[in-house]
Design an enzyme around this catalytic site. Structure first.
Site, PDB file in Angstrom:
ATOM      1  CD  GLN A 164      -3.439  -4.375   6.368  1.00  0.00           C
ATOM      2  OE1 GLN A 164      -3.470  -3.139   5.624  1.00  0.00           O
ATOM      3  NE2 GLN A 164      -4.042  -5.300   6.167  1.00  0.00           N
ATOM      4  CE  LYS A 221      -4.034  -2.581   2.011  1.00  0.00           C
ATOM      5  NZ  LYS A 221      -4.480  -2.336   3.034  1.00  0.00           N
ATOM      6  CG  ASP A 225      -9.542   0.090   4.299  1.00  0.00           C
ATOM      7  OD1 ASP A 225      -9.245  -0.608   2.996  1.00  0.00           O
ATOM      8  OD2 ASP A 225      -8.724  -0.872   5.185  1.00  0.00           O
TER       9      ASP A 225
END
Ligand code: NDP
Length: 280
Positions: A97, A53, A120
Site C-alpha cells: 500500500q 481490499k 498493482d
C-alpha cells in the site's frame, strides 16, 4: 441533454461477481489464490483502502495474507518481507500500500516485487509490457476506466480522447490503454498552454488532476463523455472529484459521479489481476 450516469458501483459489482464465479471454479480444480497485503504504518486513508481490499478478497474467495508493520520498519526489513513473498509459492500476488514512509524509497520497493506477482502493475516490466502490448498486469485505475466505458457501450475507436494529468499511476497508463483501443489520444498537464482549447476537443475526457472541482462546464464539448478520477473530501466530510459535477453533467452524454464512479473500479480490477495471477 439527458446525461447517462455511469454507475461504477454496479459495474464493479458485476465484475466482482464474475470473478467470484471464476475463483470458485478454480477452487474446484484445486487452485487457491492468495494475495499478500503489506501496509507500513497507520495512515488512516491507507487503512481504509487496505480494509476495502481485504474485504473484496473475502467476497471473491481470495485468501489475503496481511502484513501490518510499524512506521519505523526499515527499507531492508520491508524488502526482506517482499523477498519472502516472492519466493513463497502459495502467494500469487503482492500489494504494497502506497504511500510509504519517507525513509523508504518507493521505486526500490516497487522494483523488488516479482513481476509475475505485481498485481498493482507498477513494476517497470509491467509498464514496459503494457507499452508494447505484451501480456502483463495492467494498472488498476486506468484498466477500470476502460471497463467502465466498454460496459457502458461507449465506443473508444476513432474518438478524440483527452486526458488531464500525466502521473505514472493514472494519466500515462490511461493514454496507452485508450490508444490500444484505437482512440486518438492527447495528454494535458500543468504546462499545457490553453487547457480549455484542448479539453473542448474531447469526445472522451478523463480528468486526473488532483484539484477539487477544477473542471467546470467551460472545459467541455457539448455531448462529451466525462470520467472523473479525482477523490477529495471537503470540510463537511463529503466526497467530490476533480470535476464540478453539477455544472458539467448537463453538458455531457455520460459522466461518472464521485463517489460511485471510478473509485470502486480500482478495487475490482485489483481483484481481476489477483485472479489472473493464479495462472502465472
Ligand atoms: P498526481 O498529483 O500524481 O498528478 C496530477 C497531474 O495533474 C499531474 O500530471 C499534473 O501536471 C496535472 N495537473 C495539476 N494541475 C494542473 C492544471 N492546473 N492543469 C493541468 N494539469 C494539471 O495525481 P494522480 O494522478 O495520482 O491522481 C489524480 C487524482 O485522482 C487525485 O485526486 C487522486 O486522489 C485521484 N486518484 C483516484 C483513484 C481512484 O481509484 N479513483 C486512484 C488514483 C488517484 P504536472 O505533471 O505538469 O505536474
Amino acid at each position: 441533454m439527458m446525461s447517462q450516469i455511469i454507475d461504477g458501483k454496479k459495474i464493479s459489482q458485476e465484475i466482482k461477481d464474475e470473478l467470484r464465479e471464476k475463483v470458485s471454479e478454480l477452487k474446484e480444480q484445486g487452485t487457491e489464490i492468495a494475495l499478500a497485503v503489506i501496509q507500513v504504518g497507520e495512515d488512516p486513508a491507507s487503512s481504509v483502502y487496505v480494509r476495502n481490499k481485504k474485504r473484496a478478497c473475502e467476497y471473491i474467495g481470495i485468501r489475503s495474507v496481511s502484513y501490518e508493520i510499524p512506521e519505523t520498519t526499515t527499507q531492508e526489513e520491508l524488502l526482506a518481507i517482499i523477498d519472502d513473498c516472492n519466493n513463497d509459492p502459495e502467494i500469487n500476488g503482492i500489494l504494497v500500500q502506497l504511500p510509504l514512509p519517507e525513509h523508504i524509497d518507493e521505486d526500490t520497493v516497487i522494483k523488488a516485487i516479482a513481476p509475475e506477482k505485481d498485481v498493482d502493475g507498477f513494476h517497470p516490466q509491467s509498464v514496459g509490457a503494457m507499452t508494447i502490448g505484451e501480456p502483463g498486469f495492467l494498472p488498476c485505475t486506468p484498466a477500470g476506466i476502460i471497463q467502465l466505458l466498454k460496459r457502458s457501450d461507449i465506443d473508444i475507436e476513432g474518438k478524440e480522447c483527452v486526458i488531464v494529468g500525466r502521473s505514472n499511476i493514472v494519466g500515462k497508463p490511461m493514454a496507452l490503454l485508450l490508444l490500444r483501443e484505437n482512440g486518438t489520444v492527447t495528454i494535458c498537464h500543468s504546462r499545457t498552454k490553453d487547457l480549455r482549447e484542448v479539453t473542448k476537443r474531447a469526445d472522451i475526457l478523463v480528468v486526473a488532476i488532483g484539484k477539487p472541482k477544477f473542471i467546470d462546464a467551460s472545459y467541455i464539448k457539448e455531448g462529451a463523455v466525462v470520467i472523473d478520477v479525482g477523490i477529495h473530501r471537503n470540510q463537511e466530510n463529503k466526497l467530490c472529484g476533480d470535476v464540478d459535477y453539477e455544472s458539467v453533467a448537463p453538458h455531457t452524454s455520460a459522466i461518472t459521479p464521485v463517489p460511485g464512479g471510478v473509485g470502486p473500479m480500482t478495487i475490482a480490477m485489483l481483484m481481476n489481476n489477483c485472479v489472473e495471477s493464479a495462472g502465472k
